[in-house]
Design a protein around this motif. Structure first.
Motif, short mmCIF file in Angstrom:
data_model
loop_
_atom_site.label_atom_id
_atom_site.label_comp_id
_atom_site.label_asym_id
_atom_site.label_seq_id
_atom_site.Cartn_x
_atom_site.Cartn_y
_atom_site.Cartn_z
N ALA A 271 0.85 -1.19 0.00
CA ALA A 271 0.00 0.00 0.00
C ALA A 271 0.88 1.24 0.00
CB ALA A 271 -0.92 0.00 1.22
N ASP A 272 0.48 2.24 -0.80
CA ASP A 272 1.23 3.49 -0.90
C ASP A 272 0.54 4.59 -0.09
OD1 ASP A 272 3.00 2.29 -2.70
OD2 ASP A 272 1.66 2.75 -4.38
N GLY A 273 1.34 5.53 0.39
CA GLY A 273 0.80 6.65 1.14
C GLY A 273 1.84 7.74 1.29
N PRO A 274 1.47 8.86 1.92
CA PRO A 274 2.42 9.96 2.09
C PRO A 274 3.62 9.57 2.95
CG PRO A 274 0.16 10.68 2.49
CD PRO A 274 0.13 9.20 2.41
N SER A 275 3.41 8.68 3.93
CA SER A 275 4.49 8.23 4.81
C SER A 275 4.07 6.92 5.45
CB SER A 275 4.77 9.28 5.90
OG SER A 275 3.68 9.34 6.80
N PRO A 276 5.02 6.12 5.97
CA PRO A 276 4.64 4.88 6.66
C PRO A 276 3.71 5.14 7.83
CG PRO A 276 6.99 4.90 6.18
CD PRO A 276 6.48 6.27 5.86
N GLU A 277 3.94 6.26 8.54
CA GLU A 277 3.11 6.56 9.70
C GLU A 277 1.67 6.84 9.31
OE1 GLU A 277 7.35 7.23 10.56
OE2 GLU A 277 6.01 7.93 8.95
N VAL A 278 1.46 7.53 8.19
CA VAL A 278 0.10 7.85 7.75
C VAL A 278 -0.63 6.57 7.36
CG1 VAL A 278 -1.25 8.96 5.94
CG2 VAL A 278 0.59 10.21 7.05
N VAL A 279 0.04 5.67 6.63
CA VAL A 279 -0.61 4.41 6.25
C VAL A 279 -0.93 3.60 7.49
CG1 VAL A 279 -0.36 2.28 4.95
CG2 VAL A 279 0.55 4.41 4.02
N ALA A 280 -0.01 3.54 8.44
CA ALA A 280 -0.25 2.79 9.68
C ALA A 280 -1.46 3.34 10.42
CB ALA A 280 1.00 2.84 10.56
N ALA A 281 -1.57 4.66 10.51
CA ALA A 281 -2.70 5.26 11.20
C ALA A 281 -4.01 4.92 10.50
CB ALA A 281 -2.52 6.78 11.27
N ARG A 282 -4.00 4.87 9.16
CA ARG A 282 -5.20 4.51 8.41
C ARG A 282 -5.64 3.08 8.73
NH1 ARG A 282 -6.16 7.03 3.24
NH2 ARG A 282 -6.15 9.28 3.60
N LEU A 283 -4.69 2.19 8.95
CA LEU A 283 -5.00 0.77 9.13
C LEU A 283 -5.14 0.37 10.59
CD1 LEU A 283 -2.59 -0.77 6.45
CD2 LEU A 283 -4.98 -0.11 6.21
N ALA A 284 -4.88 1.29 11.51
CA ALA A 284 -4.88 0.92 12.93
C ALA A 284 -6.22 0.38 13.39
CB ALA A 284 -4.48 2.14 13.78
N GLY A 285 -7.32 0.89 12.82
CA GLY A 285 -8.63 0.44 13.24
C GLY A 285 -8.95 -1.00 12.87
N LEU A 286 -8.16 -1.60 11.99
CA LEU A 286 -8.39 -2.99 11.60
C LEU A 286 -7.84 -3.98 12.61
CD1 LEU A 286 -7.71 -2.78 7.76
CD2 LEU A 286 -9.90 -2.87 8.94
N GLY A 287 -7.10 -3.47 13.58
CA GLY A 287 -6.59 -4.34 14.64
C GLY A 287 -5.77 -5.49 14.11
N ALA A 288 -6.09 -6.70 14.60
CA ALA A 288 -5.30 -7.89 14.24
C ALA A 288 -5.66 -8.46 12.88
CB ALA A 288 -5.47 -8.97 15.32
#
Length: 334
Positions: A271-288
């Motif tokens: 997955a592409d995004g502005p930064s690794p941190e931004v992509v991680a924040a987007r996906l955090a709600g998916l949990g495990a």
């Protein structure tokens, strides 16, 4: 102006082909007195247009022999595209509705049916289900500033921030994927402002300075290309549990690419995004249901988010939720 009224009168006569029009009907259409309407009809006849009157019961004014004046010069495909574009919005904007009605009357009968069908082909619901205040009034103010070439001071809020005032030279409004942007010249060069984040618009009284040779479409493409480059500056790799694909695509859109299915039915992805941190924040709600594998910055960002949530919501002695168990069937994440 009388010239505009005479054109409107002629279009009204054309729209009532093979029917007589009374002075009272024309007066109601134009919003003038019956006496003024009669004078306008007489002026059309005196100018050489074959407009004739018939006295008595059932009488009135008409264009003799089906005479027509096509004031548009538009082709059938051009008319169809115009009404497909503007027709749905006509009901919400009185000026647009009036302009389209006049245009329909100016069209020859064979073209008029197609225009009316195109206008009925869609509709736009401007209601905002989020409960936010409408941006239409601010959009109208920005559009006027663009057309009138007037400098404006806007209150603009970044996400999560308070509005700050900026003085800009408005150059155009661009709609992209249903979102409208103001493209303006500023002290820092050309910038885009999302209209939905504009909190206020006020003219400064000064004229806007339009760069020589400026073309809105060309300028927007250049700015959009730079923004899109920033949106895909980093790539994150991970794996997703079965049944997660629709959510991933809703969060990341077309910036996700799937790879091979791993043991247990999980699917590798990038997955592409502005930064690794931004992509991680987007996906955090998916949990495990999603595990990020690299880069380390993405994993560290998720760990930090998890620790913050645990500190805020976790209670001492509360057992951790079990990880998402893979489905028995090896199905893609979608």
């Amino acid at each position: 102006m009388r010239a505009d009224r005479l054109v409107a009168a002629l279009l009204f006569l054309q729209s009532r082909a093979r029917q007589r029009v009374t002075a009272a009907e024309l007066a109601a259409e134009l919003g003038v007195s019956e006496r003024t309407a009669r004078r306008d009809l007489e002026a059309l006849a005196a100018s050489g247009i074959p407009v004739y009157s018939q006295a008595g019961q059932g009488g009135g004014w008409s264009l003799v022999g089906g005479a027509r004046t096509d004031l548009t010069g538009l082709t059938a495909p051009e008319i169809r595209e115009l009404f497909l574009l503007t027709g749905p919005d006509a009901g919400a904007n009185p000026q647009t509705r009036t302009a389209l009605r006049k245009l329909v009357r100016a069209l020859p009968a064979p073209l008029r049916a197609g225009a009316e069908a195109a206008a009925r082909a869609g509709t736009v619901d401007g209601a905002d289900w989020t409960g936010a205040e409408t941006e239409e009034a601010l959009l109208a103010a920005l559009q006027r500033a663009v057309v009138d070439e007037r400098e404006v001071r806007i209150g603009y809020a970044r996400p999560g921030g308070e509005p700050r005032e900026r003085t800009v030279q408005p150059l155009g409004i661009v709609a992209k994927s249903g979102v409208r942007y103001l493209l303006a010249d500023t002290a820092d060069g050309l910038r885009t402002f999302r209209v939905g984040r504009v909190a206020s618009v006020a003219e400064t009284g000064a004229a806007a300075v339009r760069p020589e040779g400026f073309d809105l479409a060309t300028a927007w493409r250049a700015l959009a290309a730079r923004m899109e480059d920033r949106m895909v500056a980093a790539t994150v790799r991970g794996r997703a549990a079965p049944g997660t694909g629709a959510v991933l695509e809703g969060l990341l859109g077309g910036r996700i690419r799937y790879g091979e299915r791993t043991p247990g039915g999980w699917t590798a992805f990038e997955a592409d995004g502005p930064s690794p941190e931004v992509v991680a924040a987007r996906l955090a709600g998916l949990g495990a249901r999603v595990e990020l594998l690299e880069p380390p910055a993405a994993r560290a960002a998720l760990a930090r988010i998890g620790a913050e949530l645990t500190a805020l919501y976790g209670a001492p002695g509360t057992p951790a939720a079990p990880p998402c168990a893979p489905a028995r069937a090896a199905t893609p994440p979608g």
